[in-house]
Design an enzyme around this catalytic site. Structure first.
Site, mmCIF file in Angstrom:
data_model
loop_
_atom_site.group_PDB
_atom_site.id
_atom_site.type_symbol
_atom_site.label_atom_id
_atom_site.label_comp_id
_atom_site.label_asym_id
_atom_site.label_seq_id
_atom_site.Cartn_x
_atom_site.Cartn_y
_atom_site.Cartn_z
ATOM 1 N N ASP A 1 -87.268 -12.100 -67.991
ATOM 2 C CA ASP A 1 -86.419 -13.273 -67.818
ATOM 3 C C ASP A 1 -85.575 -12.973 -66.583
ATOM 4 O O ASP A 1 -84.629 -12.192 -66.648
ATOM 5 C CB ASP A 1 -85.556 -13.431 -69.078
ATOM 6 N N LYS B 1 -81.061 -16.605 -57.493
ATOM 7 C CA LYS B 1 -82.036 -17.542 -58.072
ATOM 8 C C LYS B 1 -81.761 -18.983 -57.620
ATOM 9 O O LYS B 1 -82.665 -19.786 -57.494
ATOM 10 C CB LYS B 1 -81.957 -17.438 -59.590
ATOM 11 N N GLU C 1 -88.826 -21.183 -69.085
ATOM 12 C CA GLU C 1 -87.893 -20.458 -69.954
ATOM 13 C C GLU C 1 -87.783 -21.063 -71.363
ATOM 14 O O GLU C 1 -87.875 -20.323 -72.341
ATOM 15 C CB GLU C 1 -86.512 -20.387 -69.286
ATOM 16 N N ASP D 1 -80.984 -25.187 -72.857
ATOM 17 C CA ASP D 1 -80.834 -23.899 -72.169
ATOM 18 C C ASP D 1 -79.853 -24.034 -71.005
ATOM 19 O O ASP D 1 -80.190 -24.600 -69.968
ATOM 20 C CB ASP D 1 -82.233 -23.454 -71.674
#
Ligand code: AMP
Length: 586
Positions: free
Chosen positions: A8, A70, A147, A169
């Site tokens: 992850d 990211k 994810e 999320d």
């Protein structure tokens, strides 16, 4: 066959998992914690730090520390350090390489195969960039997986009752919501929506801004101009935010934060949960649209949801949980660890891809995973219109063809402009590639038949081809968006990374000699001062010469470029100083 790790790769923190005895376990990072901060730093001595050690020194080395990279994946952002340019892929690769190393130490064997997770809302370029980062880190990326799907996978394994589940999320930098159907050994994504630029970092920014404003009101000083102070403010903002998830107020104390008129000034403030909720209410509200869209796309009402899963560290915020409750009418499930379930799902998928049947606990059947495209894919046609070929939320892998023709008489070339997004006009969507099909047979407008095919693999990565059905001429996409790294750049980055890894041993030795030399220099200089006039002149002269020689080598040493010869020279010079310094004590 080596083990596959599930990664992850988070905005704020990353997590790695592997299957042991048929169950996913989390691999601890070097500092022993279950997650590794996604932070990379370059020390002034040329050392690269990743994780906790990088995060810890961020305050003192802010312009050489990179966090939340990211957020830049798939863009042309870059950072220049010591004259060398680093793209987001290269920085991410440094994090991945650290995770790979942690996994190898944990397992006691080499690791190359990995499944990496990305936000469901990542576009093609961002997925490609993530895959490229894996390659640069020396990983063979078996699959890129969304994810939320990954989270559901780890959930499905433990509680495989047939039901529709919403995965909400909210991480450090991105927000994703997915509707997933789990049942009978199948995990199928029905719909997904989200916001690529919404997450915990935004909450931190709001608190940081509040601190700056409060400080300005009290001291008439603008903290935002003080880089080092701002780094501490941002750190404090995150700590405060986390504290407010479990207490009603948080005391923020930052001694010696800055100077006002030459005097040190301390910061001392209290933020209540109510005030925090007021500061971020619009951000929380922004999660509502994606939730509605995902439910609409999945064609279900909230009452048809079996469960709502919370994933990502920011879902620990009580106001977020309340918002989810209010939107869905359901009490969100808290029996999965929001920090670990994504990596665990990736490890499960990795193991199944290797042919190890991981079975759903209740049904005893193999798990089958069906993912979807997060956004619609189209090409630009006459008048700047975006003509859709693949609708969003189409199950992957998928292939779709459609015939187009020319717009002008005797047109010999067509440009295929590939777009991602939901807007009707091409210019409002994201360009993910362009290419030309040449050599079309000369014919009146509308006569040539050009077949355009979109092929999306299980990673969500797209290949586009165009074929003139008359001449058989075919052309496939080469992504021309300049955000992508070229093959040459990737190879160069891989070589750099391998080079850096090869240098590791030398660097470690250099670091040791360097530290010893620095303390020897300090000790000897002090001893020289203390000895004063009683010291023999020739000994004094020798010690001084040795000090100068060693100091020169220490100052010159760059850990990123240091050679074995340099380390050896430093070692010998250090020994010489040790011997001459020993004479002083005689
Ligand atoms: P992730 O990307 O899932 O690791 O999420 C990281 C984000 O979660 C960061 O913005 C953290 O500050 C945030 N976070 C972690 N723990 C908490 C907490 N207890 N309360 C609020 N936010 C948190």
């Amino acid at each position: 066959m080596g083990k596959v790790i599930g990664i992850d790769l988070g905005t704020t923190n990353s997590c790695v998992s592997v299957i042991e005895n048929n169950m996913p376990v989390i691999i601890p990072g070097t500092s022993g914690s279950m997650t590794t901060p996604s932070v990379v730093a370059f020390t002034k001595k040329g050392e690269q730090l990743v994780g906790e050690s990088a995060r810890r020194q961020a305050v003192t080395n802010p312009d050489r520390t990179i966090s939340s990279v990211k957020r830049h994946m798939g863009t042309n952002w870059s950072v220049k350090i010591d004259g060398k340019e680093y793209k987001p892929q290269t920085i991410s690769a440094m994090i991945l390489r650290q995770l790979k190393k942690d996994a190898e130490e944990f397992l006691g064997e080499a690791v190359t195969d990995a499944v990496i997770t990305v936000p469901a809302y990542f576009n093609d370029i961002q997925r490609q960039a993530t895959k490229d980062a894996g390659r640069i880190a020396g990983l063979n990326v078996l699959r890129i997986i969304n994810e939320p799907t990954s989270a559901a996978l780890s959930y499905g394994l433990n509680h495989g009752v047939a039901q529709k589940v919403m995965v909400y999320d909210l991480g450090g930098g991105t927000f994703d919501v997915s509707i997933i159907e789990i049942g009978d050994g199948v995990v199928e994504v029905l719909a997904t929506a989200g916001d690529n630029h919404l997450g915990g970092d935004d909450f931190d920014d709001r608190i940081a801004q509040w601190i700056v404003n409060s400080f300005k009101a009290e001291h008439h000083t603008d903290l935002s101009r003080d880089f080092a102070a701002m780094q501490r403010v941002r750190d404090a903002a995150e700590r405060t935010k986390k504290e407010l998830s479990s207490s009603g107020s948080s005391h923020i104390v930052l001694p010696y934060l800055t100077q006002v008129k030459g005097e040190p000034v301390h910061l001392d403030l209290t933020l209540t949960r109510a005030k925090f909720e007021e500061l971020v209410s619009d951000l929380i509200e922004r999660t509502a649209d994606p939730v509605r869209n995902a439910l609409n796309d999945a064609r279900i009402t909230p009452s048809q949801l079996g469960r709502v899963l919370l994933v990502g560290g920011s879902t620990r915020i009580p106001a977020i949980q309340e918002k989810v409750r209010q939107m869905t009418g359901k009490e969100p499930s808290k029996n999965i660890n929001p920090d670990e379930c994504v990596a665990k799902g990736a490890a499960i998928l990795g193991s199944t891809l290797q042919g190890n049947a991981i079975v759903a606990a209740d049904t005893g059947k193999d798990l089958l995973l069906l993912d979807v495209t997060p956004m619609s894919l189209s090409i630009e046609t006459v008048g700047g219109v975006a003509t859709k070929l693949v609708d969003r939320n189409t199950t992957l892998p998928t292939r779709y063809s459609r015939i187009f023709s020319t717009a002008a008489p005797y047109q010999r070339t067509v440009e295929i402009h590939v777009l991602q997004g939901e807007r009707p006009m091409a210019r409002d969507n994201k360009t993910i590639g362009k290419f030309r099909l040449k050599g079309i047979k000369a014919a009146p407008a509308g006569v040539p038949q050009i077949e355009v095919t979109f092929d999306i693999d299980a990673n969500g990565i797209l290949k586009v081809s165009a074929r003139d059905l008359d001449t058989g001429k075919e052309q496939s996409i080469t992504i021309t968006a300049n955000d992508r790294m070229s093959e040459e750049e990737i190879r160069q980055a891989m070589a750099d990374a391998a080079n850096y890894a090869g240098q590791d041993q030398i660097r470690r030795e250099a670091m040791e000699v360097l530290n010893d030399s620095q303390s020897l220099l300090a000790k000897t200089e002090q001893a020289l001062k203390n000895a004063g006039k009683q010291l023999d002149k020739s000994v004094k002269k020798q010690v001084k010469t040795d000090i100068t020689r060693l100091r020169k080598l220490v100052t010159k040493c760059r850990l990123d470029k240091v050679t074995e010869e340099e380390v050896e020279e430093m070692r010998t010079t250090k020994s010489q100083l040790e011997s001459s310094a020993a004479q002083m004590q005689l």
